[in-house]
Enzyme design. Structure first.
Site, PDB file in Angstrom:
ATOM      1  N   TYR A 114       0.824  -1.210   0.000  1.00 31.60           N
ATOM      2  CA  TYR A 114       0.000   0.000   0.000  1.00 31.60           C
ATOM      3  C   TYR A 114       0.859   1.261   0.000  1.00 31.60           C
ATOM      4  O   TYR A 114       0.565   2.220  -0.719  1.00 31.60           O
ATOM      5  CB  TYR A 114      -0.962  -0.001   1.192  1.00 31.60           C
ATOM      6  CG  TYR A 114      -2.161  -0.883   0.976  1.00 31.60           C
ATOM      7  CD1 TYR A 114      -3.083  -0.599  -0.021  1.00 31.60           C
ATOM      8  CD2 TYR A 114      -2.387  -2.002   1.768  1.00 31.60           C
ATOM      9  CE1 TYR A 114      -4.192  -1.404  -0.235  1.00 31.60           C
ATOM     10  CE2 TYR A 114      -3.496  -2.813   1.570  1.00 31.60           C
ATOM     11  CZ  TYR A 114      -4.395  -2.510   0.570  1.00 31.60           C
ATOM     12  OH  TYR A 114      -5.494  -3.305   0.364  1.00 31.60           O
ATOM     13  N   LEU A 136      -8.549   1.366  11.883  1.00 28.16           N
ATOM     14  CA  LEU A 136      -7.488   1.682  10.923  1.00 28.16           C
ATOM     15  C   LEU A 136      -7.851   2.959  10.178  1.00 28.16           C
ATOM     16  O   LEU A 136      -9.013   3.157   9.813  1.00 28.16           O
ATOM     17  CB  LEU A 136      -7.360   0.549   9.897  1.00 28.16           C
ATOM     18  CG  LEU A 136      -7.158  -0.864  10.433  1.00 28.16           C
ATOM     19  CD1 LEU A 136      -7.518  -1.895   9.368  1.00 28.16           C
ATOM     20  CD2 LEU A 136      -5.718  -1.037  10.883  1.00 28.16           C
ATOM     21  N   GLU A 137      -6.860   3.802   9.941  1.00 22.51           N
ATOM     22  CA  GLU A 137      -7.081   4.996   9.126  1.00 22.51           C
ATOM     23  C   GLU A 137      -6.210   4.879   7.890  1.00 22.51           C
ATOM     24  O   GLU A 137      -5.009   4.656   7.988  1.00 22.51           O
ATOM     25  CB  GLU A 137      -6.727   6.263   9.908  1.00 22.51           C
ATOM     26  CG  GLU A 137      -7.072   7.548   9.168  1.00 22.51           C
ATOM     27  CD  GLU A 137      -5.898   8.138   8.409  1.00 22.51           C
ATOM     28  OE1 GLU A 137      -6.138   8.864   7.427  1.00 22.51           O
ATOM     29  OE2 GLU A 137      -4.746   7.869   8.770  1.00 22.51           O
TER      30      GLU A 137
END
Length: 188
Positions: A114, A136-137
């Site tokens: 990612y 999660l951000e």
């Protein structure tokens, strides 16, 4: 303080429920069905993202205020993929539920798959005796829409064990995110 190995992670998950559900090997998929890896790695555990997302939109407010956050600033999505608009972010949660031991601090790092696409994962440390789903951000730092895959690896947890137990744990303090389930918005 020392970083813990795959053997320790496996033992703590199986004997003490530290990670549930727990995948005791690294899953990478097969040639015709590739996935972003998840499960135990040499010195960490690669977590998966559940299929529940909250994608940020700024249509309701001009200012983001962590003390007075407008839940209407998110669009809820339940899907195997999440498209994050350019220069925006989304919240999600781990598939896994964590129970952190009293003498352990857990740090989360993004996966290179990612990161190399301009998608950054941010998670604060999991403190001693904290438990819950990890919120999660995901930040999309690009000028194009970005895709996140549910039920595949999104971040790696590293477990650091102290030489002594802390005097006051997250649970002792009555932390505001203790026992959280699902995607959890900011609390004050």
């Amino acid at each position: 303080m020392s970083i813990k190995s795959d053997k320790w992670i496996r033992r703590m998950a199986q004997e003490h429920g530290m990670i549930e559900p727990f995948v005791e090997r690294q899953v990478r998929g097969e040639q015709d069905n590739r996935v972003i890896s998840f499960g135990v790695s040499s010195y960490g555990y690669d977590v998966r993202c559940a299929d529940e997302f909250k994608v940020f939109t700024n249509i309701n407010s001009a200012t983001v205020d962590p003390k007075n956050f407008d839940a209407g600033s998110f669009v809820d999505i339940k899907s195997d993929v999440c498209i994050i608009p350019p220069n925006s972010f989304a919240l999600a949660r781990t598939v896994e539920y964590f129970r952190i031991p009293r003498d352990v601090l857990t740090i989360c790092l993004g996966k290179s798959t990612y990161a190399r696409c301009g998608i950054i994962v941010n998670v604060t440390p999991l403190e001693p005796e904290w438990e819950g789903h990890v919120t999660l951000e995901f930040s999309n730092t690009t000028t194009l829409p970005a895709k996140i895959y549910a039920n595949e690896g999104v971040a790696q947890m590293l477990f650091l064990q102290s030489d002594e137990e802390c005097e006051v744990s997250y649970k002792d303090r009555g932390g505001k995110y203790q026992g959280q389930r699902g995607v959890t918005l900011p609390r004050t």
